[in-house]
Design a protein around this motif. Structure first.
Motif, PDB file in Angstrom:
ATOM      1  N   PHE A 292       0.826  -1.240  -0.075  1.00  0.00           N
ATOM      2  CA  PHE A 292      -0.097  -0.062   0.091  1.00  0.00           C
ATOM      3  C   PHE A 292       0.644   1.125   0.096  1.00  0.00           C
ATOM      4  N   SER A 293       0.447   2.082  -0.700  1.00  0.00           N
ATOM      5  CA  SER A 293       1.229   3.634  -1.160  1.00  0.00           C
ATOM      6  C   SER A 293       0.568   4.412  -0.321  1.00  0.00           C
TER       7      SER A 293
ATOM      8  N   MET B 225       5.012   7.977   0.309  1.00  0.00           N
ATOM      9  CA  MET B 225       5.764   8.546  -0.931  1.00  0.00           C
ATOM     10  C   MET B 225       5.918   9.993  -0.832  1.00  0.00           C
ATOM     11  N   GLY B 226       5.148  10.603   0.349  1.00  0.00           N
ATOM     12  CA  GLY B 226       5.303  11.953   0.418  1.00  0.00           C
ATOM     13  C   GLY B 226       5.888  12.382   1.755  1.00  0.00           C
TER      14      GLY B 226
ATOM     15  N   TYR C 171       9.621   4.284   3.164  1.00  0.00           N
ATOM     16  CA  TYR C 171       9.412   5.521   2.987  1.00  0.00           C
ATOM     17  C   TYR C 171      10.496   5.941   1.837  1.00  0.00           C
ATOM     18  N   TYR C 172      10.054   6.993   0.966  1.00  0.00           N
ATOM     19  CA  TYR C 172      10.725   7.758   0.289  1.00  0.00           C
ATOM     20  C   TYR C 172      11.940   8.625   0.634  1.00  0.00           C
ATOM     21  N   VAL C 173      13.165   8.452   0.142  1.00  0.00           N
ATOM     22  CA  VAL C 173      14.148   9.323   0.483  1.00  0.00           C
ATOM     23  C   VAL C 173      14.813  10.199  -0.445  1.00  0.00           C
TER      24      VAL C 173
ATOM     25  N   ARG D  93       9.862  17.862  -8.721  1.00  0.00           N
ATOM     26  CA  ARG D  93       9.040  18.094  -7.479  1.00  0.00           C
ATOM     27  C   ARG D  93      10.225  17.479  -6.468  1.00  0.00           C
ATOM     28  N   THR D  94       9.867  16.355  -5.691  1.00  0.00           N
ATOM     29  CA  THR D  94      10.969  15.759  -5.037  1.00  0.00           C
ATOM     30  C   THR D  94      11.778  15.012  -5.864  1.00  0.00           C
TER      31      THR D  94
END
Ligand code: PLP
Length: 396
Positions: A71-72, A95-96, A113-115, A147-148
């Motif tokens: 799940f994201s 993701m955020g 998590y995203y880095v 963006r990121t």
């Protein structure tokens, strides 16, 4: 002291509208996506924004029934919502936004998590040491979305940090987000992003610091660009039964060599009931102001919800609902908690009759896209603004 009357059942207090979620439709959509992307890529179900307004708790439990385990979400707050609804073998990926103060909580709960900056890698190492568990990270690289995303020039340093702290960092994914794969006109840009992504991946190979998963696609790229599927596809809108765009639908038709097809099914239906009926004489105005004047004697039904309940004010004098399977046009402005529709042409209408805001009745239907065309909103915007307090129920 007011104690209330014990025999009164609180569950009979009704909300002004209700949402049904079709498990059959979701199962159909999951199968369609699976057939399109093939057996291997993981499907990560994107359930950010209260599962695009469907309701996180209900939607996650339905996805689990469909065999989804990844799940994201867009924030640690949303990760917490999913964590409450999912099973121990489920994986959750942010993701955020992830505030530094939430890092330890996230690592403790095995949330991925995203880095996208070096400082976050250093913080993750420290937090992982304190918690005594590995931080599970997805390195998001800048490929042109702006963006990121970690600038490619910083890749070497990021990989050095990950390698030096391998006992505290699980390098789970290397990812990016494509800037508008739903529109063919953007594909020159998407292709350039894919080239840059592959360069970043080559860097990981040269240094032999390899991510376990590569993922760049959301629904649009997952359905239309085979090379973008890689090890995982982050699927949002298609699971809810909507095409990301007319281009994606047309590409599907070309692929199957047909002129029409209906492989995605809407999961959500939204309904309420008639609150009140009113005979209005020719020449009178309906509701606030003078935006709607009766041109003949007519009957209007009062519907008990408005813009405070997710029914966009831009549907004023434009949208319609279904009553007895017939279309009833909105008359006048959408108020905060009420709006009116014309039922002059519908026989036998009574207070309490079912009103369809989105969904089917008899042989008629209101699709989300017809509705959001009127509201001049994107499908995503309309759905994600459905208030969280509307009661949801899972149906077959
Ligand atoms: C929202 C989102 C998705 C899902 O997009 P859909 O078009 O709804 O499939 C995938 N990846 C990221 C990073 C997102 O923010």
């Amino acid at each position: 002291m007011i104690t209330g009357i014990p025999s009164i059942d609180k569950s009979i207090v009704r909300h002004s509208s209700r949402i049904d979620l079709s498990l059959g439709a979701l199962q159909n959509n999951v199968s369609f996506v699976r057939n399109k992307i093939g057996a291997d890529p993981i499907i990560s179900a994107v359930v950010k924004s209260n599962a695009y307004g469907h309701g996180t708790q209900h939607f996650v439990s339905m996805l689990i029934k469909c065999g989804i385990k990844h799940f994201s979400v867009a924030s640690s707050y949303e990760a917490q919502e999913v964590l409450r609804s999912c099973l121990p073998d489920c994986e959750i990926m942010i993701m955020g936004i992830l505030y530094s103060r939430d890092l330890e909580w996230v690592i403790y709960n095995n949330i991925q998590y995203y880095v996208f900056d070096l400082e976050r890698i250093r913080q993750s190492v420290e937090a992982a040491k304190r918690v005594g568990k590995k931080a599970v990270i997805h390195l998001e690289v800048e490929t042109g979305g702006n963006r990121t995303g970690l600038p490619i020039e910083q890749m070497q340093e990021a990989l050095d940090l990950i390698e030096a702290n391998a006992e505290h960092i699980d390098f789970r994914g290397l990812c990016t987000h494509l800037a508008g794969a739903e529109t063919l006109a953007n594909h020159f840009r998407i292709r350039r992003q894919m080239i840059r992504y592959n360069e970043a991946y080559e860097t990981t190979q040269q240094k032999n610091v390899l991510p376990k998963l590569r993922h760049i696609a959301s629904s649009a790229a997952g359905l239309t660009i085979p090379e973008a599927r890689m090890d995982m596809v982050r699927v949002g809108i298609a699971l809810y039964g909507l095409w990301p765009s007319p281009d994606v639908y047309n590409m599907h038709l070309v692929e199957i060599n047909q002129v029409s097809d209906n492989p995605l099914h809407r999961v959500i239906s939204w309904k309420t009931d008639i609150m009140h009926l009113k005979d209005v004489n020719e020449g009178e105005f309906v509701g606030y102001g003078t935006s709607y004047q009766a041109l003949r004697n007519m009957k209007v039904a009062v519907i008990p919800l408005g813009y405070a309940n997710g029914y966009s004010r831009s549907l004023s004098n434009k949208g319609f609902v279904l009553i007895h399977g017939k279309r009833a046009n909105i008359c006048g402005l959408i108020n905060m908690n009420l709006f009116m529709v014309d039922v002059t042409h519908i026989e036998g209408v009574e207070v309490g009759d079912e009103v369809i805001l989105i969904g089917n009745q008899d042989n008629s239907s209101i699709t989300i896209s017809s509705f959001s065309d009127f509201a001049n909103q994107l499908n995503n915007e309309l759905m994600s603004r459905l208030p969280a307090d509307i009661p949801r129920q899972i149906v077959d």
